[in-house]
Design an enzyme around this catalytic site. Structure first.
Site, short mmCIF file in Angstrom:
data_model
loop_
_atom_site.label_atom_id
_atom_site.label_comp_id
_atom_site.label_asym_id
_atom_site.label_seq_id
_atom_site.Cartn_x
_atom_site.Cartn_y
_atom_site.Cartn_z
CD GLN A 221 -56.42 -3.28 -17.02
OE1 GLN A 221 -55.38 -2.67 -16.94
NE2 GLN A 221 -56.55 -4.52 -16.58
CG ASP B 48 -49.42 -8.43 -21.22
OD1 ASP B 48 -50.63 -8.60 -20.94
OD2 ASP B 48 -48.57 -8.10 -20.38
CD GLU B 49 -51.79 -4.29 -20.85
OE1 GLU B 49 -53.01 -4.07 -20.96
OE2 GLU B 49 -51.16 -4.14 -19.78
CE LYS C 117 -55.25 -8.88 -17.91
NZ LYS C 117 -55.53 -8.40 -16.56
CB THR C 118 -48.39 -9.56 -17.06
OG1 THR C 118 -49.27 -8.57 -17.60
CG2 THR C 118 -47.01 -9.35 -17.64
NE ARG D 116 -53.05 -0.23 -13.28
CZ ARG D 116 -53.05 -1.49 -13.71
NH1 ARG D 116 -51.94 -2.14 -13.86
NH2 ARG D 116 -54.18 -2.10 -14.00
P1 ATP Z 1 -52.99 -5.86 -15.32
O1 ATP Z 1 -54.39 -6.11 -15.82
O2 ATP Z 1 -52.95 -4.65 -14.44
O3 ATP Z 1 -51.98 -5.90 -16.38
P2 ATP Z 1 -52.31 -8.58 -14.67
O4 ATP Z 1 -53.56 -9.36 -14.80
O5 ATP Z 1 -51.34 -8.65 -15.77
O6 ATP Z 1 -52.67 -7.07 -14.30
P3 ATP Z 1 -50.09 -9.31 -13.02
O7 ATP Z 1 -49.34 -8.05 -13.14
O8 ATP Z 1 -49.60 -10.50 -13.75
O9 ATP Z 1 -51.64 -9.05 -13.31
O10 ATP Z 1 -50.20 -9.72 -11.49
C1 ATP Z 1 -50.58 -8.81 -10.47
C2 ATP Z 1 -49.83 -9.12 -9.19
O11 ATP Z 1 -50.25 -10.36 -8.67
C3 ATP Z 1 -48.36 -9.25 -9.39
O12 ATP Z 1 -47.71 -8.66 -8.30
C4 ATP Z 1 -48.11 -10.74 -9.42
O13 ATP Z 1 -46.81 -11.06 -8.98
C5 ATP Z 1 -49.16 -11.24 -8.47
N1 ATP Z 1 -49.61 -12.62 -8.76
C6 ATP Z 1 -50.06 -13.09 -9.93
N2 ATP Z 1 -50.43 -14.38 -9.82
C7 ATP Z 1 -50.23 -14.73 -8.52
C8 ATP Z 1 -50.43 -15.94 -7.76
N3 ATP Z 1 -50.93 -17.04 -8.30
N4 ATP Z 1 -50.13 -15.92 -6.43
C9 ATP Z 1 -49.63 -14.80 -5.87
N5 ATP Z 1 -49.42 -13.64 -6.52
C10 ATP Z 1 -49.71 -13.60 -7.84
MG MG Z 2 -50.61 -7.16 -17.08
#
Ligand code: ATP
Ligand code: MG
Length: 677
Positions: A249, A218-219, A29-30, A608
């Site tokens: 979350q 975000d969040e 997402k981020t 995490r």
């Molecule tokens: P959270 O809910 O914990 O905030 P999030 O949904 O924001 O998580 P991110 O932090 O954006 O998730 O991504 C998690 C990990 O996956 C990061 O290390 C990111 O670099 C990797 N990632 C995200 N998208 C891809 C992709 N399409 N291919 C490979 N790696 C990815």
């Molecule tokens: Mg995130």
């Protein structure tokens, strides 16, 4: 750089209407937000200064900035706003000052100041006494809830269930009136004031909707009512925004966060597009399956499926320890051996816990083993008394009406001002409707106070006024601040007040660090107006500099932080300590039946971890000077058996015989007895 998957791309490319990305932990997402910022600038030719991204913590905002600057050259990101909700609100108030009830030099009160103000108001109302401390706690919570729900003092009464709580509504009205009289805002105001102004002023709304061409949040699951309304006013009816979140979350209900705001979006923006992401790129399958199993015990607004192609991975380890000492030692040693065995870096490790105090013993153990670590989210730099004292001086210089700052420093260091003198001063200020500081140098005060006290007070007032003039617009304020503090004798006071040489050194170091940070903020300011001491002071109140300092060092260290502070972050090897009832879930949540929020916190913790997850618990724990026997956290039993490695449990299972065997044994014993007869 990794390719976005088709769903992520869809979210990045969709700019023609409002968008909600709803997905579980680690699904990118981020990443969608940061990539979308780059896309808007590079492919849609949107100027960076028209894009605003907000999130919740300073750490997350910095992280996001860093990710964007990896995607774009710095000249392309100039003017881009990536900030916390509160920083954004502060900036808004600064721009729109004439529409606020504030004057230019307003100050920001932190929660301690708010508490002190409420205490004072209760005292005035003869509410002091044994229960007043408890009352203040309750009052702060209720007032903050009202504010975040955008309920005005005159409406607050109507929300009360218990007529005995009337007093809180009265206090709320008084509190607000006093804040305005001090020309001050509290933390909640940084969101609430801009929201109210936007709500009431159509022209202003148009202006900001024009200014912000695209908003990203975000969040999102942690927004409260005021924040949600602020977002709504900023984006306007067309809804040029992307918000991303995960209702599982949501961990800030105690600050008024409402995950229902996700559902509300659909009502307020019928054209809302929703994208769900299902691939987790962070964790192994075992970690993910465990996280899913735990969160399944909560009721859900939205069902989400998550999978990962990172392989099964290691089982989740659960380690039973004898007591809390043993637990810290075990975790510290585990990390050292694991690192040596696999040749890892320290920074790949994180230890998470529910409450800050849990870190203390662990810190000692890590130090003993010479493991470098960094602690974030601990006692904030600004909560330290020496920093609050010096900030008190600076705040008074910034805002002469800030009576709470005045009261903090008038006798720090001691100036021999007794309570009687201060009371007379307070009365005088009230009668003349001027601030305490202004009263100090008022000619009429001479008739009210004995000449010696008058002399001291007047001298103090002139001292502050003198430095106010010196610092006004001065291009190099730090040496002047240092001279002022030295002149007050504050450093000598710290030396005589400290209980140990170590404490003395720490405090002096902290003061130096404050000066250094002010200087570095000045050096880094992009515009001239950001370089003045008033701007800097306001910024300082919002920044946790210690955290920032550590961020800048960016060295290879083990990460120690609370589960709350870990949100949005990821680490290869994660340890979560204190898996016991009353620790995680926290005691308060058991009593108030808010277990679901604790379970989400547990979910945040588990997710995490990238590669390995270890959970520890202590059979006995020190509390209030006594060793107490603990019981296992209910969350441990919610983990899927096939994916955990829990030696203590396995042993216990063997020890417990199955009921039939017990019955057989019993019968045999009876038979044997009868036989003897
Ligand atoms: P959270 O809910 O914990 O905030 P999030 O949904 O924001 O998580 P991110 O932090 O954006 O998730 O991504 C998690 C990990 O996956 C990061 O290390 C990111 O670099 C990797 N990632 C995200 N998208 C891809 C992709 N399409 N291919 C490979 N790696 C990815
Ligand atoms: Mg995130």
């Amino acid at each position: 750089m990794s390719q976005l998957n088709p769903k992520q791309q869809e979210a990045m490319l969709y700019v023609s209407g409002p968008l909600l990305v709803l997905a579980g932990a680690g699904s990118g997402k981020t990443s969608v937000i940061t990539r979308k910022i780059a896309y808007l600038i590079q492919e849609c030719d949107m100027p960076a200064e028209r894009i605003t991204a907000v999130t919740f913590t300073n750490k997350a905002a910095r992280e996001m900035k860093a990710r964007v600057s990896k995607l774009l050259p710095s000249e392309k990101t100039r003017g881009l706003t990536v900030s916390t909700f509160h920083q954004f609100g502060l900036q808004f108030l600064r721009y729109e000052l004439m529409h606020t009830p504030l004057k230019g030099n307003f100050s920001i009160m932190d929660s301690d100041d708010s508490k002190r103000l409420l205490m004072e108001l209760m005292m005035r109302d003869n509410l002091s006494g044994a229960e007043s401390r408890e009352l203040v706690g309750k009052a702060i919570k209720m007032i903050s809830d009202w504010k975040n729900d955008l309920i005005e003092p005159d409406k607050a009464m109507e929300t009360l269930d218990d007529p005995e709580d009337m007093i809180f509504a009265t206090l709320y009205a008084l509190y607000e009136r006093n804040l305005r009289a001090y020309n001050a805002v509290d933390f909640d105001d940084l969101i609430v004031l801009p929201t109210k102004i936007l709500r009431e002023n159509r022209e202003l709304r148009d202006k900001w909707q024009n200014r912000i061409r695209y908003l990203l949040v975000d969040e999102y699951q942690d927004t409260n009512t005021a924040q949600y309304e602020m977002i709504k006013h900023l984006v306007g009816p067309q809804g040029r925004f992307t918000v991303v979140g995960d209702d599982d979350q949501s961990i800030y209900a105690w600050r008024g966060a409402k995950p229902e705001n996700m559902a509300l979006l659909k009502e307020d923006f019928p054209k809302l597009k929703i994208v769900m992401l299902e691939q987790n790129y962070r964790s192994t399958t075992r970690i993910l399956t465990s996280a899913n199993a735990v969160i399944l015990n909560n009721e859900h607004l939205f069902e989400k499926k998550l999978w990962s192609d990172k392989g099964q991975g290691e089982k989740i380890r659960i380690i039973n320890c004898r007591n809390d000492d043993d637990e810290s030692e075990r975790v510290a040693k585990e990390i050292v051996t694991h690192k040596l065995r696999f040749g890892n870096e320290w920074e790949q490790y994180a230890v998470l816990y529910r409450s800050n105090f849990q870190a203390r013993m662990l810190e000692a153990q890590l130090r003993q083993l010479q493991v470098p670590y960094k602690l974030s989210g601990g006692q904030s730099f600004f909560a330290r008394s020496e920093i609050k004292d010096i900030m008190g001086y600076l705040r008074l210089i910034l805002n002469p009406e800030d009576d709470s700052a005045f009261l903090r420093i008038i006798n720090t260091p001691k100036r021999g001002m007794g309570p009687a003198t201060l009371e007379k001063l307070g009365l005088f200020a009230q009668e003349h409707s001027i601030s305490l500081l202004a009263s100090c140098t008022h000619a009429g005060l001479a008739h009210v106070l004995p000449s010696k006290a008058y002399g001291t007070i007047k001298e103090f007032g002139e001292f502050i006024e003198h430095y106010t003039r010196e610092l006004d617009q001065h291009p190099d304020p730090v040496p002047i601040v240092r001279r002022m503090i030295d002149e007050t004798g504050y450093i000598d006071f710290v030396r005589s007040d400290a209980k140990t040489p170590q404490q003395e050194k720490n405090r002096i170091d902290n003061i130096d660090m404050l000066y250094t940070s002010i200087q570095s903020l000045i050096n880094r300011a992009e515009e001239d107006e950001d370089r003045t001491i008033d701007t800097i002071i306001r910024k300082l109140v919002l920044l946790d500099m210690l955290e920032q300092q550590q961020e800048e060092e960016n060295t290879n260290k083990v990460n120690l932080m609370t589960l709350h502070a870990a949100k949005g972050l990821e680490f290869d090897f994660v340890y979560i300590m204190g898996l016991e009832e009353e620790m995680l879930p926290h005691r308060n949540s058991i009593m108030s039946e808010t277990i679901e929020e604790e379970r989400r916190l547990m979910y945040v913790g588990i997710t995490r971890a990238r590669r390995e997850l270890t959970l520890t618990l202590a059979a006995q724990r020190r509390a209030g000077g006594q060793m107490r026997v603990t019981s296992e956290s209910r969350f441990l039993d919610e983990l899927p058996e096939d994916h955990v490695d829990w030696p203590a449990k396995a042993k216990k299972k063997k020890a417990i015989k199955d009921p039939e065997a017990v019955a057989d044994e019993y019968l045999a014993n009876i038979r044997a007895l009868l036989g003897k007869r």
